[in-house]
Design an enzyme around this catalytic site. Sequence first.
Site, short mmCIF file in Angstrom:
data_model
loop_
_atom_site.label_atom_id
_atom_site.label_comp_id
_atom_site.label_asym_id
_atom_site.label_seq_id
_atom_site.Cartn_x
_atom_site.Cartn_y
_atom_site.Cartn_z
N TYR A 177 0.83 -1.20 0.00
CA TYR A 177 0.00 0.00 0.00
C TYR A 177 0.86 1.25 0.00
CZ TYR A 177 0.97 0.49 5.05
OH TYR A 177 1.59 0.65 6.27
N CYS A 178 0.27 2.34 -0.47
CA CYS A 178 0.90 3.66 -0.43
C CYS A 178 -0.20 4.69 -0.20
CB CYS A 178 1.70 3.94 -1.70
SG CYS A 178 0.72 3.96 -3.21
N THR A 179 0.11 5.95 -0.34
CA THR A 179 -0.86 7.00 -0.01
C THR A 179 -2.08 6.98 -0.91
OG1 THR A 179 0.98 8.39 0.73
CG2 THR A 179 -1.14 9.48 0.37
N GLY A 181 -1.99 5.23 -4.27
CA GLY A 181 -2.01 4.09 -5.18
C GLY A 181 -0.98 4.08 -6.29
N VAL A 206 -4.21 4.43 0.82
CA VAL A 206 -4.71 4.66 2.18
C VAL A 206 -5.86 5.66 2.17
CG1 VAL A 206 -4.10 5.39 4.51
CG2 VAL A 206 -2.44 4.14 3.13
#
Length: 331
Positions: A177-179, A181, A206
């Site tokens: 995951y990241c902020t 996508g 997220v």
Amino acid sequence: MKKNYYALAYYYLTRVDNPQLEIALHKELFKDLDVSCRIYISEQGINGQFSGYQPDAEHYMNWLRQRPGFSNVKFKIHHIEENIFPRVTVKYRKELVALGCDVDLTTQGKHISPKEWHEKLKENRCLVLDVRNNYEWKIGHFENAVLPDIQTFREFPEYAERLSKEHDPATTPVMMYCTGGIRCELYSSLLLEKGFKEVYQLDGGVIAYGQAVGTGKWRGKLFVFDDRLAVPIDETDTDVAPIAQCSHCGVGCDTYYNCANTDCNNLFICCEDCIDSTKGCCSQECSQAPRIRAFSPSRGNKPFRRMHLCEQVECEQVEKKASSCCCSCSH
């Protein structure tokens, strides 16, 4: 204050034949709108962070979706009180995410929705991988996530190599995951190249998880690359316990500042008491440096991104004492 503004986070990977045309059209559109942004466009697509007065933001979203190739852009929207970028920035960047290596975007991990992600976390079967920089996950991350100690996007390819040696790629399922996508679009491809067979990525990042699920399995706040720096992932749950500590006294804290030593300017976490007593410096050494920016508690923790911003603040302070300012910076 009323939240009459939108913060938009979005990206879209698509072939863009003439990036410079898209940049010029964006700039022309924004001339008459109450907006601020940081938007990168290349032959790969678009990666944008944007804020604007709600009617202007709605106008921009509708306009972009009508541009050839961008009809399926998905915007993640937060309600905010004011613009959160210092200016309108729209420019060409060959790499939408600066990796420093070629990535095959035709092979990517499996996108799973925020709700699917939430259920999959409960299984406790996968290696949950946070692919953000260390200063991002320091203030917030998913429970039991692996947190790589990297400071820039360009360090991830080397980390992916190490990960493939620490875990058997053939038998280790990965949830990354990241902020928002976009990093996972590239990083999942790297893991597949390293032999990982089962790679999942959180669709929308997220931000989307917070909007769809709420706080859920997340702990702390979300680091964002704008004037807010840190936000709760659930707009309805703003009372978030900090998971980080003040770098000076160790009290629970999640507020970032730029060091007032302009030759340092590093981000560091600091509580209100210590930021005042240290005059905005990250260390004793920095507090003795020759070029220290005047610390103003009234300014809060709004980030300083370039030296010219320091000069602008100095000019603004002079303006309060005199009716005119003879400096060369714009106000």
